[in-house]
Design an enzyme around this catalytic site. Structure first.
Site, PDB file in Angstrom:
ATOM      1  N   PRO A 361     106.698   4.728  43.931  1.00 18.31           N
ATOM      2  CA  PRO A 361     107.652   3.710  44.457  1.00 18.31           C
ATOM      3  C   PRO A 361     107.327   2.759  43.524  1.00 18.31           C
ATOM      4  CG  PRO A 361     106.077   4.268  46.351  1.00 18.31           C
ATOM      5  CD  PRO A 361     105.597   4.983  44.734  1.00 18.31           C
ATOM      6  N   VAL A 363     109.619   2.598  41.177  1.00 19.80           N
ATOM      7  CA  VAL A 363     110.138   2.386  39.672  1.00 19.80           C
ATOM      8  C   VAL A 363     111.547   2.663  39.563  1.00 19.80           C
ATOM      9  CG1 VAL A 363     108.352   4.493  39.190  1.00 19.80           C
ATOM     10  CG2 VAL A 363     110.293   5.299  40.545  1.00 19.80           C
ATOM     11  N   SER A 684      96.117  23.141  41.788  1.00 18.04           N
ATOM     12  CA  SER A 684      96.592  22.834  39.686  1.00 18.04           C
ATOM     13  C   SER A 684      95.071  21.871  39.175  1.00 18.04           C
ATOM     14  CB  SER A 684      97.882  21.573  39.593  1.00 18.04           C
ATOM     15  OG  SER A 684      97.518  20.082  39.572  1.00 18.04           O
ATOM     16  N   LYS A 727     101.179  13.129  34.675  1.00 15.27           N
ATOM     17  CA  LYS A 727      99.470  13.431  34.688  1.00 15.27           C
ATOM     18  C   LYS A 727      99.069  12.951  33.248  1.00 15.27           C
ATOM     19  CE  LYS A 727      99.271  17.277  38.264  1.00 15.27           C
ATOM     20  NZ  LYS A 727      99.021  18.639  37.854  1.00 15.27           N
TER      21      LYS A 727
END
Ligand code: ADP
Length: 808
Positions: A361, A363, A684, A727
């Site tokens: 949200p 961006v 991950s 990340k």
């Protein structure tokens, strides 16, 4: 609360114009936010009960205690159905009358302590008097039915079955067209016999009024045949009013006829409208059916049908507009321009794949889509698909349903006012399906160029040409978009912003905009760099800039207030970090969230959530035990498998780690992911789990300034992951110095903004052994992996007896 079972604490639903009786089921359409909240709260209660109570004045919008009668009905709430226009439909069934003792709460919904008035156990003793009262009541009711004609005769049959006087009164009362005051009076009368007696009186009075009215209606109408100018006989007010009403209706019909004639319509629509119009003219204007037909005609007339705005398709200009509205976003802008260029060459907009802007949200997805509309000179409408579960929300309900309406697409076209707008289908990944049908199937049809020139909304029931619409979709999460839909989409990903980006966007776009929006354009307000940095770090935590904009807005509002209050003509306003803290109060977020010291069993993992990248702490604790494994912190199945894979790797390395062969049978293992409210899944976190596990087993601390991401295999190989850019940005934000990532992800490194790359050491890894070497503090260990001799914290008794020397 009291232990008296007749006292309950219930959510309260105030009703305009409706008094609900026990034994009566009523469908309600509810729009007020607090009422919807009350319904939802009731639906979650074991008995699904709520107090429904009539408002004294139907027009009060936000009723407080004095605006409601003090006796209502405890009712059970059935399935809550959300309608496309935001209201909800629900069936409530009256159970027992109850008196409001006191209101307890106002928000998020009204709630009150109520006392049940009906005594379920009380049986009225049978007597001749009672029987004759019943007969009297049934006769009065039957007589009423004859004159009113609004109640189906079957009701009479069901009333004949009811013996209990209170229930008899309530059931009849529910069917008679009493005024609110009379209904409320009957509801308030708790003693059954008294109530039935009063009911008989009221029904008789009502029947008489009805009979009188129908006598008036049957008299010959004045003015029929003759035109106006004729004065009706004096003294007959009712006739007068009726004639005026009829006149008004006639004028309205004429006006409507003109509108239909003037409107540009496809042939099919015109024919249908004319048929409906003819039907309307033959109807009694006051009837419910006439209302339904009238609403339909209004809907069809309100749509743009053949009206299109003219395109100005010029890629150079479009590029300027996209740049003017947005900082950065080079790749997405480039892709959008290519898309528009193809359309320009083909000479039409709307064909071909559908753009899908994917990202967290705030961006700039919505705002890019708006710019596209501006660039090609089209209307823009946004339509949210979040939470849409029902095909009918897209396509509407058939007109045969009570309260039917068109679906979202038709609503959007009405708002746009042209048949070729840009329609932003927001959050395509948030649709879900249930027994009412799959909305994504309906959406596919909307987006399919082979089919969408004849889209049929169930309510409108006419072909509508959507082929000129430019659809753009957005999603937060690519994986959650139904695959059939993904197939039609051209995905453009927007990652999160770095702090650097945010500062630029804040300075160039958000601050100027908020200054204007808060009426400060004539005041000299300036935000320093530190002010923006403080807002970004201390008051927001997001991948986009939506909250940043809100916080800047909050500062501007406070400045505006103070500016008005300031006595002398206030100078300029310089907003620095201290001023931000003074105006907004304590910072919401601690500076950064990584650990400040090395700890045993705690690793910084990295995850991508709906708000972008985030640090994901992994904690492992061990206690002597029997090899049990506990996982907590809202984990998905894949995450559990990661923990098992990590354990397998550690077992395969038991010897090198100095762990005894059977070490895992001597400990109980607890893996925890704090911040339990955020669901976490995906493989991950594999190497982060492994590191935490090894740290806990060997008692070697994990470096606090290292973060990592990577899937692990049973043998410790590190496999690639998604979202590296987000990340690493998150790690940077959290003050991490080094990020370990899978070697196979090396090609993604170039997507990471340069300033982040400069500040963080990125270390590609292929195997978990490398990870451990980088992440653990090995200063205390003599060898890799570990030589337990001399390292004696073997409190769990899991280390191996080893010879004096260990090969590296
Ligand atoms: P999304 O649709 O992705 O949730 P929005 O388009 O609503 O986000 O963006 C939120 C706010 O941030 C809007 O006011 C938008 O103009 C602004 N914004 C986002 N990205 C940028 C950017 N790159 N440049 C300028 N403003 C931006």
């Amino acid at each position: 609360m009291s232990a008296d079972p007749r006292i309950l604490l219930l959510p309260v639903l105030p009703l305009r114009d409706v008094v609900v009786f026990p034994h009566m089921a009523v469908p309600l359409f509810v729009g007020r936010e607090r009422s919807v909240a009350a319904l939802e709260a009731a639906f979650d209660r074991p008995a699904k009960d709520i107090l429904v109570v009539a408002q004294v004045n139907a027009r009060t919008n936000d009723p407080a205690a004095p605006d409601m009668f003090d006796v209502g009905c405890v009712a059970t709430v059935g399935q809550i159905l959300r309608l496309p226009d935001g209201t909800v439909k629900v069936l409530v069934e009256g159970r027992r009358r109850a008196k409001i003792l006191r209101f307890v709460d106002q928000s998020p919904y009204l709630s009150a302590e109520v006392q049940i008035l009906d005594a379920a156990e009380e049986v009225v003793p049978e007597s001749d008097d009672l029987e004759s009262l019943r007969v009297e009541a049934r006769q009065a009711f039957e007589a009423y039915l004859k004159v009113s004609r609004r109640v189906p005769q079957e009701v009479l049959a069901s009333v004949a079955q009811i013996e209990e006087p209170g229930q008899l009164a309530d059931t009849m009362a529910a069917h008679v067209g009493f005024k609110i005051a009379e209904r409320q009076e009957l509801l308030t009368l708790a003693p059954p016999v008294t109530r039935l007696k009063r009911l008989v009186e009221l029904i008789r009075a009502e029947s008489e009024t009805l009979a009188a009215e129908s006598r008036i209606r049957k008299r010959p109408q004045p003015g029929t045949g003759a035109r106006s100018g004729q004065t009706p006989p004096p003294g007959d007010a009712a006739q007068n009013a009726e004639a005026a009403e009829a006149d008004e209706f006639k004028n309205e019909l004429e006006e409507l006829g003109r509108q239909i004639e003037d409107k540009e319509l496809p042939d099919e629509a015109r024919q249908k409208l004319e048929r409906e119009f003819k039907k309307l003219r033959s109807m009694n204007p006051m009837s419910a059916e006439a209302g339904v037909v009238r609403t339909y005609i209004d809907w069809v007339l309100s749509l743009p049908w053949l009206h299109n705005s003219e395109d100005k398709l010029n890629v150079t200009e479009a590029s300027d507009i996209l740049d003017a509205d947005h900082y950065g976003l080079d790749k997405p802008k480039q892709r959008i321009l290519e898309y528009l260029a193809v359309q320009q060459l083909r000479g039409e907009v709307g064909r071909g794949p559908v753009l899908c802007l994917v990202g967290p949200p705030g961006v700039g997805k919505t705002s890019l889509a708006k710019s596209v509309a501006r660039a090609i000179g089209r209307e823009f409408v946004r339509l949210s698909l979040g939470g849409v579960r029902d095909e009918a929300e897209i396509r509407g309900h058939r007109r045969t349903y009570v309260g039917a309406l068109p679906g979202k697409i038709i609503h959007a076209l009405k708002r746009a006012g042209t048949s070729n707008p840009v329609i932003l289908l927001d959050e395509v990944d948030k649709m879900s399906m249930d027994f009412r049908g799959d909305p994504s199937a309906a959406l596919l049809e909307v987006l399919d160029p082979e089919q969408n020139d004849s889209f049929v909304d169930h309510y409108i029931d006419l072909d509508y040409d959507l082929s000129k619409v430019l659809f753009i979709t957005t999603a937060n999460n690519l994986g959650a978009i139904p695959w059939a839909l993904q197939d039609r989409l051209e995905i453009i990903e927007l990652g999160g912003y770095t702090e650097q980006d945010k500062r630029q966007i804040g300075r160039k776009y958000l601050v100027p905009r908020q200054i204007t929006e808060n009426g400060l354009q004539d005041v000299d307000v300036q935000f320093s760099d530190e002010a923006l940095a403080t807002l970004i770090q201390g008051y927001t935590r997001e991948a986009g800039v939506r909250n940043l904009e809100r916080q800047i807005g909050a500062v501007c509002r406070k400045v505006a207030t103070e500016h008005l209050k300031a006595k002398e003509d206030k100078r300029s306003w310089r907003i620095d970090a201290a001023e931000v803290k003074r105006l907004l109060g304590v910072e919401r977020f601690r500076n950064q969230d990584s650990e400040k010291t090395d700890r045993i069993g705690v690793t910084n993992g990295l995850a991508v959530t709906s708000v972008g990248g985030d640090l994901l702490l992994v904690e492992v604790a061990l206690v002597p035990g029997k090899g049990r494994m506990t996982l907590t912190g809202k984990l998905g199945d894949v995450m559990k498998e990661s923990v098992e894979a990590a354990m397998s790797y550690v077992r395969s390395r038991a010897h090198q780690l100095g762990l005894g062969k059977e070490f895992y049978q001597k400990v109980d293992l607890h893996v925890h992911f704090p911040e339990g409210a955020i669901p976490k899944d995906g493989p991950s976190a594999g190497i982060a789990i492994t590191t935490a596990l090894v740290s806990a087993l060997t008692q070697l601390p994990v470096r606090h300034d290292v973060a990592m991401t990577g899937e692990i295999t049973l043998r410790g190989r590190v496999l690639p992951i998604g979202g590296l850019k987000e990340k690493v940005i998150a790690a940077h934000r959290a003050g991490i110095k080094r990020v370990l990532f899978p070697k196979e992800n090396e090609r993604d490194v170039e997507e990471i903004p340069q300033d982040v790359r400069d500040a963080i050491e990125l270390i590609p890894v292929e195997h978990a052994d490398q990870v451990l070497r980088q992440a653990l503090r090995l200063e205390n260990a003599n060898a890799f992996l570990i030589e337990p001799a001399g390292y004696t914290r073997d409190y769990l008794g899991i280390f191996e007896e080893v010879p004096d020397t260990v090969a590296h």
